[in-house]
Design a protein around this motif. Structure first.
Motif, PDB file in Angstrom:
ATOM      1  N   ARG A 237       0.836  -1.206   0.000  1.00  0.00           N
ATOM      2  CA  ARG A 237       0.000   0.000   0.000  1.00  0.00           C
ATOM      3  C   ARG A 237       0.868   1.252   0.000  1.00  0.00           C
ATOM      4  O   ARG A 237       0.567   2.229  -0.706  1.00  0.00           O
ATOM      5  CB  ARG A 237      -0.923  -0.007   1.210  1.00  0.00           C
ATOM      6  CG  ARG A 237      -2.039  -1.045   1.146  1.00  0.00           C
ATOM      7  CD  ARG A 237      -3.053  -0.825   2.253  1.00  0.00           C
ATOM      8  NE  ARG A 237      -4.059  -1.881   2.280  1.00  0.00           N
ATOM      9  CZ  ARG A 237      -4.018  -2.923   3.100  1.00  0.00           C
ATOM     10  NH1 ARG A 237      -3.035  -3.035   3.997  1.00  0.00           N
ATOM     11  NH2 ARG A 237      -4.969  -3.842   3.066  1.00  0.00           N
ATOM     12  N   ALA A 238       1.923   1.254   0.797  1.00  0.00           N
ATOM     13  CA  ALA A 238       2.806   2.414   0.856  1.00  0.00           C
ATOM     14  C   ALA A 238       3.485   2.670  -0.480  1.00  0.00           C
ATOM     15  O   ALA A 238       3.743   3.818  -0.860  1.00  0.00           O
ATOM     16  CB  ALA A 238       3.844   2.219   1.963  1.00  0.00           C
ATOM     17  N   PHE A 239       3.764   1.570  -1.215  1.00  0.00           N
ATOM     18  CA  PHE A 239       4.410   1.704  -2.519  1.00  0.00           C
ATOM     19  C   PHE A 239       3.450   2.290  -3.553  1.00  0.00           C
ATOM     20  O   PHE A 239       3.873   2.958  -4.497  1.00  0.00           O
ATOM     21  CB  PHE A 239       4.903   0.331  -2.975  1.00  0.00           C
ATOM     22  CG  PHE A 239       5.772   0.350  -4.191  1.00  0.00           C
ATOM     23  CD1 PHE A 239       7.143   0.547  -4.085  1.00  0.00           C
ATOM     24  CD2 PHE A 239       5.232   0.154  -5.453  1.00  0.00           C
ATOM     25  CE1 PHE A 239       7.951   0.557  -5.217  1.00  0.00           C
ATOM     26  CE2 PHE A 239       6.024   0.154  -6.584  1.00  0.00           C
ATOM     27  CZ  PHE A 239       7.394   0.361  -6.459  1.00  0.00           C
ATOM     28  N   GLY A 240       2.145   2.002  -3.379  1.00  0.00           N
ATOM     29  CA  GLY A 240       1.150   2.579  -4.277  1.00  0.00           C
ATOM     30  C   GLY A 240       0.508   1.617  -5.251  1.00  0.00           C
ATOM     31  O   GLY A 240      -0.212   2.061  -6.157  1.00  0.00           O
ATOM     32  N   VAL A 241       0.716   0.298  -5.078  1.00  0.00           N
ATOM     33  CA  VAL A 241       0.042  -0.642  -5.971  1.00  0.00           C
ATOM     34  C   VAL A 241      -1.360  -0.931  -5.443  1.00  0.00           C
ATOM     35  O   VAL A 241      -1.652  -0.740  -4.257  1.00  0.00           O
ATOM     36  CB  VAL A 241       0.828  -1.962  -6.113  1.00  0.00           C
ATOM     37  CG1 VAL A 241       2.174  -1.715  -6.767  1.00  0.00           C
ATOM     38  CG2 VAL A 241       0.994  -2.658  -4.769  1.00  0.00           C
ATOM     39  N   GLU A 242      -2.239  -1.369  -6.327  1.00  0.00           N
ATOM     40  CA  GLU A 242      -3.575  -1.795  -5.936  1.00  0.00           C
ATOM     41  C   GLU A 242      -3.505  -3.215  -5.384  1.00  0.00           C
ATOM     42  O   GLU A 242      -2.863  -4.086  -5.981  1.00  0.00           O
ATOM     43  CB  GLU A 242      -4.509  -1.754  -7.146  1.00  0.00           C
ATOM     44  CG  GLU A 242      -5.918  -2.234  -6.850  1.00  0.00           C
ATOM     45  CD  GLU A 242      -6.745  -2.420  -8.105  1.00  0.00           C
ATOM     46  OE1 GLU A 242      -7.884  -2.926  -7.982  1.00  0.00           O
ATOM     47  OE2 GLU A 242      -6.262  -2.086  -9.202  1.00  0.00           O
ATOM     48  N   LEU A 243      -4.169  -3.463  -4.276  1.00  0.00           N
ATOM     49  CA  LEU A 243      -4.141  -4.782  -3.662  1.00  0.00           C
ATOM     50  C   LEU A 243      -5.452  -5.527  -3.902  1.00  0.00           C
ATOM     51  O   LEU A 243      -6.528  -4.943  -3.861  1.00  0.00           O
ATOM     52  CB  LEU A 243      -3.915  -4.687  -2.149  1.00  0.00           C
ATOM     53  CG  LEU A 243      -2.507  -4.389  -1.655  1.00  0.00           C
ATOM     54  CD1 LEU A 243      -2.446  -4.519  -0.139  1.00  0.00           C
ATOM     55  CD2 LEU A 243      -1.490  -5.304  -2.306  1.00  0.00           C
ATOM     56  N   VAL A 244      -5.342  -6.821  -4.140  1.00  0.00           N
ATOM     57  CA  VAL A 244      -6.491  -7.711  -4.135  1.00  0.00           C
ATOM     58  C   VAL A 244      -6.103  -8.879  -3.233  1.00  0.00           C
ATOM     59  O   VAL A 244      -4.988  -9.398  -3.311  1.00  0.00           O
ATOM     60  CB  VAL A 244      -6.861  -8.173  -5.559  1.00  0.00           C
ATOM     61  CG1 VAL A 244      -5.694  -8.853  -6.246  1.00  0.00           C
ATOM     62  CG2 VAL A 244      -8.059  -9.089  -5.533  1.00  0.00           C
ATOM     63  N   ARG A 245      -7.013  -9.279  -2.334  1.00  0.00           N
ATOM     64  CA  ARG A 245      -6.682 -10.300  -1.340  1.00  0.00           C
ATOM     65  C   ARG A 245      -7.280 -11.652  -1.722  1.00  0.00           C
ATOM     66  O   ARG A 245      -8.400 -11.731  -2.231  1.00  0.00           O
ATOM     67  CB  ARG A 245      -7.175  -9.875   0.053  1.00  0.00           C
ATOM     68  CG  ARG A 245      -6.686  -8.516   0.505  1.00  0.00           C
ATOM     69  CD  ARG A 245      -5.174  -8.355   0.479  1.00  0.00           C
ATOM     70  NE  ARG A 245      -4.490  -9.170   1.466  1.00  0.00           N
ATOM     71  CZ  ARG A 245      -4.178  -8.745   2.706  1.00  0.00           C
ATOM     72  NH1 ARG A 245      -4.508  -7.527   3.095  1.00  0.00           N
ATOM     73  NH2 ARG A 245      -3.524  -9.550   3.529  1.00  0.00           N
ATOM     74  N   ILE A 246      -6.509 -12.691  -1.451  1.00  0.00           N
ATOM     75  CA  ILE A 246      -6.901 -14.067  -1.711  1.00  0.00           C
ATOM     76  C   ILE A 246      -6.810 -14.827  -0.391  1.00  0.00           C
ATOM     77  O   ILE A 246      -5.868 -14.618   0.378  1.00  0.00           O
ATOM     78  CB  ILE A 246      -5.985 -14.701  -2.771  1.00  0.00           C
ATOM     79  CG1 ILE A 246      -6.227 -14.037  -4.133  1.00  0.00           C
ATOM     80  CG2 ILE A 246      -6.198 -16.208  -2.877  1.00  0.00           C
ATOM     81  CD1 ILE A 246      -5.273 -14.452  -5.195  1.00  0.00           C
ATOM     82  N   PRO A 247      -7.746 -15.703  -0.086  1.00  0.00           N
ATOM     83  CA  PRO A 247      -7.673 -16.430   1.180  1.00  0.00           C
ATOM     84  C   PRO A 247      -6.359 -17.209   1.319  1.00  0.00           C
ATOM     85  O   PRO A 247      -5.762 -17.655   0.334  1.00  0.00           O
ATOM     86  CB  PRO A 247      -8.861 -17.391   1.113  1.00  0.00           C
ATOM     87  CG  PRO A 247      -9.800 -16.768   0.150  1.00  0.00           C
ATOM     88  CD  PRO A 247      -8.943 -16.064  -0.862  1.00  0.00           C
ATOM     89  N   SER A 248      -5.921 -17.355   2.533  1.00  0.00           N
ATOM     90  CA  SER A 248      -4.758 -18.187   2.850  1.00  0.00           C
ATOM     91  C   SER A 248      -5.233 -19.573   3.257  1.00  0.00           C
ATOM     92  O   SER A 248      -6.288 -19.719   3.875  1.00  0.00           O
ATOM     93  CB  SER A 248      -3.975 -17.558   4.004  1.00  0.00           C
ATOM     94  OG  SER A 248      -3.114 -18.505   4.614  1.00  0.00           O
TER      95      SER A 248
END
Length: 325
Positions: A237-248
């Protein structure tokens, strides 16, 4: 100007897939691991859209066994290697078709087997490519690209003194820019707990579109990688990319009760299928559904990979795509 490697979702001509070839490295898991690899091959072939599967066996005897398992789903190629992880020992193919070959030292001198040091050269030459060699250690699983010049890696691996002790972070960034055309590097800290590779990023974070990074969502505070996932998300997030989360998959144990580096992130993105390793965990179906949403033009296919994991990796680790010209 160097053209960056294309992202994995760009069209492929073919893919090399390693076939477990040395039972002594697998204990009793070699046969079951071969069967899981055959399932991976069938999934890629069945939805390949022209993507040829080149199944690489280490000798003619194993090659015959591979042909018996996969039939017409793959072309079996016999090239000597030690361990099966072609993502790390194979060439990284650039956007201009260049076969980049880096030094390989057995994942920090831990697993050194004859054939691994030059199997990438031999595979490249089979494709009519003259490898361009670079005199420092870089494994393919240690870095992931989005096709725009942006890459993600981990400090645990690329800054590890067992790889390139003489190189600083600035030195490595300079070499990635000058040799692979990578202009921005997102540095995550650590990879998964007990990962034999010292934190390869392809078990932790994967680009799924330009500037869009997939990361696991911890499966509660009992997840052995809870801190790793949270730190990676904070840095991304600090770098500026968009995040999408996948279950672990959460806490996955081997027969001795030790935590193993199970990850849904070790998926392979083919021309038409995204093949996801599964482990018989409650989040298996949710992971496949999450990845299907990310790749609506592909078919997300989940395949059990418990036995491949005993060797230390999964589908992404045993494969290396050959981009379309």
């Amino acid at each position: 100007m160097i053209t960056p490697p294309p992202p994995e979702w760009a069209p492929h001509d073919a893919v090399w897939i390693g076939f477990p070839s040395h039972p002594e490295l697998w204990g009793g898991d070699c046969g079951p691991a071969q069967a899981e690899v055959a399932g991976f091959v069938r999934a890629v072939h069945a939805r390949g859209r022209g993507e040829r599967v080149l199944l690489v066996a280490a000798n003619e005897e194993v090659g015959a066994a591979a042909r018996a398992l996969v039939g017409d789903f793959a072309e079996v190629v016999v090239e000597r290697f030690g361990d099966v992880w072609l993502r790390d020992t194979g060439p990284i193919l650039g956007g201009d078709g260049t076969a980049h070959r880096f030094d390989f030292n057995g994942w920090g001198r831990k697993y050194e087997y004859p054939g691994d040091e030059d199997v990438g050269d031999r595979l490249a030459r089979r494709r009519g490519l003259a490898p361009v060699t670079h005199d420092w250690v870089l494994e393919g699983g240690a870095i992931d690209f989005d096709g725009t010049g942006l890459a993600v890696t981990t400090e645990q691996c690329l800054l590890n003194p067992n790889r390139n002790p003489e190189l600083t972070r600035a030195d490595i960034e300079r070499r990635l820019r000058d040799q692979l055309g990578l202009t921005r590097i997102l540095w995550l800290r650590d990879g998964l707990l007990n990962d034999h590779t010292d934190g390869h990023v392809d078990n932790l974070a994967r680009f799924v579109a330009p500037g869009r990074l997939a990361l696991p969502e911890p499966d509660g505070e009992d997840d052995p990688n809870w801190v790793v996932y949270q730190d990676a998300a904070k840095r991304a997030r600090a770098f500026g990319v968009e995040l999408v989360r996948i279950p672990s998959p959460g806490r996955v144990l081997d027969e001795s009760g030790a935590i193993v580096p199970a990850s849904y992130m070790n998926f392979y993105i083919g021309n038409a299928a995204v093949v996801i390793p599964l482990y018989g965990r409650p989040n298996d179906d949710a992971a496949v559904e999450a990845i299907q949403e990310i790749f609506p033009r592909h078919t997300a296919v989940g395949i059990r990979a418990d036995h491949i994991l005993t060797g230390g990796g999964s589908f992404h680790c045993i494969s290396q795509q050959i981009p379309a010209r």
